[in-house]
Design a protein around this motif. Structure first.
Motif, PDB file in Angstrom:
ATOM      1  N   ILE A 161     112.421 -15.168 -55.605  1.00 48.44           N
ATOM      2  CA  ILE A 161     112.213 -15.360 -57.037  1.00 48.44           C
ATOM      3  C   ILE A 161     112.471 -14.079 -57.814  1.00 48.44           C
ATOM      4  CG2 ILE A 161     110.364 -15.687 -58.722  1.00 48.44           C
ATOM      5  CD1 ILE A 161     109.430 -18.055 -57.175  1.00 48.44           C
ATOM      6  N   SER A 162     112.103 -12.943 -57.238  1.00 49.87           N
ATOM      7  CA  SER A 162     112.351 -11.682 -57.942  1.00 49.87           C
ATOM      8  C   SER A 162     113.847 -11.401 -58.042  1.00 49.87           C
ATOM      9  CB  SER A 162     111.614 -10.533 -57.253  1.00 49.87           C
ATOM     10  OG  SER A 162     112.104 -10.310 -55.943  1.00 49.87           O
ATOM     11  N   SER A 190     115.378 -13.699 -60.649  1.00 42.74           N
ATOM     12  CA  SER A 190     115.026 -13.250 -61.993  1.00 42.74           C
ATOM     13  C   SER A 190     115.963 -12.157 -62.484  1.00 42.74           C
ATOM     14  CB  SER A 190     113.576 -12.752 -62.008  1.00 42.74           C
ATOM     15  OG  SER A 190     112.692 -13.790 -61.645  1.00 42.74           O
ATOM     16  N   ASP A 209     119.352 -13.818 -63.189  1.00 37.96           N
ATOM     17  CA  ASP A 209     119.277 -14.566 -64.444  1.00 37.96           C
ATOM     18  C   ASP A 209     119.203 -13.659 -65.669  1.00 37.96           C
ATOM     19  OD1 ASP A 209     119.365 -16.910 -63.077  1.00 37.96           O
ATOM     20  OD2 ASP A 209     117.275 -17.482 -63.416  1.00 37.96           O
ATOM     21  N   LYS A 213     116.560 -12.054 -66.625  1.00 36.36           N
ATOM     22  CA  LYS A 213     115.258 -12.211 -67.259  1.00 36.36           C
ATOM     23  C   LYS A 213     114.396 -10.957 -67.172  1.00 36.36           C
ATOM     24  CE  LYS A 213     115.890 -16.561 -68.286  1.00 36.36           C
ATOM     25  NZ  LYS A 213     116.003 -17.019 -69.696  1.00 36.36           N
ATOM     26  N   VAL A 214     114.593 -10.173 -66.134  1.00 33.83           N
ATOM     27  CA  VAL A 214     113.804  -8.950 -65.955  1.00 33.83           C
ATOM     28  C   VAL A 214     114.719  -7.856 -65.423  1.00 33.83           C
ATOM     29  CG1 VAL A 214     111.664 -10.198 -65.503  1.00 33.83           C
ATOM     30  CG2 VAL A 214     113.122  -9.530 -63.601  1.00 33.83           C
ATOM     31  N   ALA A 225     111.405  -6.355 -61.274  1.00 36.70           N
ATOM     32  CA  ALA A 225     111.433  -7.376 -60.222  1.00 36.70           C
ATOM     33  C   ALA A 225     110.988  -6.799 -58.889  1.00 36.70           C
ATOM     34  CB  ALA A 225     112.837  -7.967 -60.095  1.00 36.70           C
ATOM     35  N   LEU A 237     109.551 -20.446 -61.508  1.00 39.83           N
ATOM     36  CA  LEU A 237     110.333 -19.253 -61.802  1.00 39.83           C
ATOM     37  C   LEU A 237     109.941 -18.681 -63.154  1.00 39.83           C
ATOM     38  CD1 LEU A 237     112.611 -17.380 -60.950  1.00 39.83           C
ATOM     39  CD2 LEU A 237     114.233 -19.006 -61.949  1.00 39.83           C
ATOM     40  N   ASP A 238     109.762 -19.543 -64.135  1.00 48.70           N
ATOM     41  CA  ASP A 238     109.381 -19.090 -65.467  1.00 48.70           C
ATOM     42  C   ASP A 238     108.033 -18.383 -65.421  1.00 48.70           C
ATOM     43  OD1 ASP A 238     109.849 -19.154 -68.437  1.00 48.70           O
ATOM     44  OD2 ASP A 238     107.933 -20.205 -68.348  1.00 48.70           O
ATOM     45  N   GLN A 269     108.511 -14.968 -63.804  1.00 46.79           N
ATOM     46  CA  GLN A 269     109.214 -14.028 -64.666  1.00 46.79           C
ATOM     47  C   GLN A 269     108.312 -13.507 -65.785  1.00 46.79           C
ATOM     48  OE1 GLN A 269     112.637 -16.332 -65.728  1.00 46.79           O
ATOM     49  NE2 GLN A 269     113.749 -15.803 -63.864  1.00 46.79           N
ATOM     50  N   ASN A 296     107.359  -9.640 -66.638  1.00 37.73           N
ATOM     51  CA  ASN A 296     107.458  -9.033 -67.955  1.00 37.73           C
ATOM     52  C   ASN A 296     106.099  -8.561 -68.460  1.00 37.73           C
ATOM     53  OD1 ASN A 296     110.258  -9.178 -68.541  1.00 37.73           O
ATOM     54  ND2 ASN A 296     110.068 -11.383 -68.826  1.00 37.73           N
TER      55      ASN A 296
END
Length: 508
Positions: free
Chosen positions: A338-339, A342, A345, A347-348, A353, A482-483, A486, A490
């Motif tokens: 997942i990290s 992320s 994507d 996102k981070v 991550a 995942l959301d 993430q 953050n």
């Protein structure tokens, strides 16, 4: 399975055991290009046959639970522990509050191959009999791995470049042992294990609802303990874990088999279960009927920075008393995957991550190891250990890392300081419907009364997710979990407030 190893991939996973295969399944179901290389030929023998109840939830997440259920592994309804010869055994019941919360006792050769092949079916490119011999690092940043050299069993060699690396190479390790050299051993848990397999012995709990449960008994001389575990191939695994300071004296003048048999004299219950059983041939094809291995507890300091993650036994190993190996493999592998997703994507940041994975995995390890440090079991003076045993029950069941309380209601209180605690985002998948999702009517979901229901709320919400989330290769809930993860990342980086975090990842 692909026949040719690519020269470039997005994620390279080194090791196809439960840790590597799990991470590969999560990534592949996200349609990320992933290659898995393992030095052994599957199926291959492995110790560590007793799994925790938490395994069900991890398997459900990658769509493998039905395969495991159908395979015929022994369902483990709980575990019994006899700490003192003058006190009765205590029992932790996994299925007391829902009958699908059983764990498994497995033939690891079969279980590991099932997960390895499952990763391939999800889209990962899997290769056994291919050993990674060398890691190449970037010339611009010597900390960043960028390629791996491999050699096959038939002598072929090659190199695969990657954007991200997951080290799931097992106890022999790769990054932590060959490059970082940062494993730290726990002196109090420097043990050795000696074990064998028996046919014709009784199973603990025969004729009762405890049939299939694992049994552990402390040695009368307080030098270690013994496991008694039924396996789905019809054998019973019986093994002793003894601290290294006692091993030399105990083994003096004895063959390995003589030493192994002598330890039964220090037990009360297990010899009765063993009965007239006989040891079976070595499952690895070796001459000795008895196996022996060092069983040291350790943890790597660096479990993930930049573009790499270390998971499973490569990252940490704990005494098998709590059967935590596959559980920690699942925790770390999900965190690693997942990290990485992320970062891909956008996102981070890469740093955030990596910090997330480091925190999640190390917290899980310390939670498990903490149970072994609890002195309460040594100090009580009552005839029943049940009250004290409640303290370590979440560790034994693995529920401390998926957010399920001992009554399995899901009502786990999390303080503000525990927002980043290990894998609480996993249970968000099972305990909260995504925003705007329709709540499923449990009476009409077809799950009520299911003889192997995990947790009706969990199963129902997974069904809801499949309707709410665009389906990626049959995966339920990937975007929701995942959301949540993430936003945790953050939050740790300071870009998400506690109020915003609670709105998406409710604190129950």
């Amino acid at each position: 399975m692909s026949s040719l190893i690519p020269t470039k991939t997005t994620v390279l996973v080194v090791g196809g055991g439960p840790a590597g295969s799990y991470a590969a399944s999560v990534l592949a179901r996200r349609q990320i290009d992933v290659v898995v290389l393992d030095a052994a030929k599957f199926p291959r023998y492995h110790i560590g046959e007793s799994l925790l109840a938490s395994t069900n939830y991890f398997l459900e997440y990658i769509g493998a639970r039905e395969k495991v259920l159908a395979h015929g592994f022994i369902r483990k309804p709980g575990g019994a522990f006899k700490f003192r010869k003058d006190f009765p055994a205590v029992y932790t019941n996994f299925v007391e509050h829902n009958n699908g919360n059983h764990a498994f006792n497995v033939n690891r050769a079969e279980y590991d191959e099932l997960l390895f092949r499952h990763a391939g079916e999800q889209g990962a490119k899997i290769f056994d009999e291919h050993k990674v011999t060398q890691i190449r690092f970037s010339e611009q940043d010597s900390r960043r791995p960028i390629a791996a050299e491999w050699e096959s069993v038939n002598g072929n060699r090659g190199t695969v470049e990657f954007d991200y690396l997951i080290d799931a190479a097992g106890r022999q390790g790769l990054l932590s042992t060959k490059y970082h050299k940062d494993r730290e051993f726990t002196q109090s848990l420097k043990n050795s294990a000696v074990w064998a397999y028996w046919k014709g012995s009784k199973r603990y709990g025969e004729g009762t609802e405890r049939l299939g449960a694992a049994f552990a008994e402390a040695l009368h001389d307080h030098t270690g303990w013994c496991w008694y575990l039924p396996i789905n191939d019809g054998s019973v695994s019986i093994g002793f874990v003894i601290h290294e300071e006692f091993m030399k004296g105990k083994r003096a003048g004895k063959t390995l088999e003589e030493f192994y048999m002598s330890q039964f004299e220090l037990l009360t219950d297990i010899p009765m279960y063993r009965g007239e059983g006989v040891m079976i041939p070595n499952k690895e094809g070796r001459d000795s009927l008895v196996y022996m291995a060092s069983d040291y507890s350790y943890a790597a300091e660096d479990v993930g920075r930049l573009n790499y993650r270390i998971v499973g036994d490569s990252a940490a190993f704990i005494d098998p008393f709590f059967s935590s190996g596959v559980h920690l493999a699942s925790v770390g592998s999900l965190s690693a995957a997942i990290s990485i997703i992320s970062v891909i994507d956008g996102k981070v940041s890469e740093e955030t991550a990596a910090e997330f994975h480091d925190a999640e995995l190390k917290m899980a390890f310390h939670k498990m190891r903490g149970g072994l440090k609890t002195n309460v079991l040594n100090d009580i003076d009552e005839e029943s250990f049940d009250r004290a045993f409640d303290i370590i029950r979440p560790v034994i069941q693995g529920t401390g890392d998926i957010g399920v309380d001992k009554s399995n209601t899901g009502n786990v209180d999390l303080s503000e300081e525990e927002v980043r605690s290990t894998m609480d985002f996993i249970f968000r998948l099972f305990s909260h419907a995504p925003p705007g999702a329709k709540v499923v009517d449990h009476e009409d979901d077809g799950l009520h009364g299911n003889v192997d229901d995990l947790d009706r709320d969990a199963r129902a919400r997974l069904k809801t997710f499949s309707q709410y989330v665009p389906n990626l290769m049959g995966h339920d809930g990937v975007m929701h979990i995942l959301d949540a993860a993430q936003r945790k990342m953050n939050f740790s980086a300071g870009s998400t407030t506690k109020t915003e975090l609670k709105a998406i990842v409710p604190v129950v």
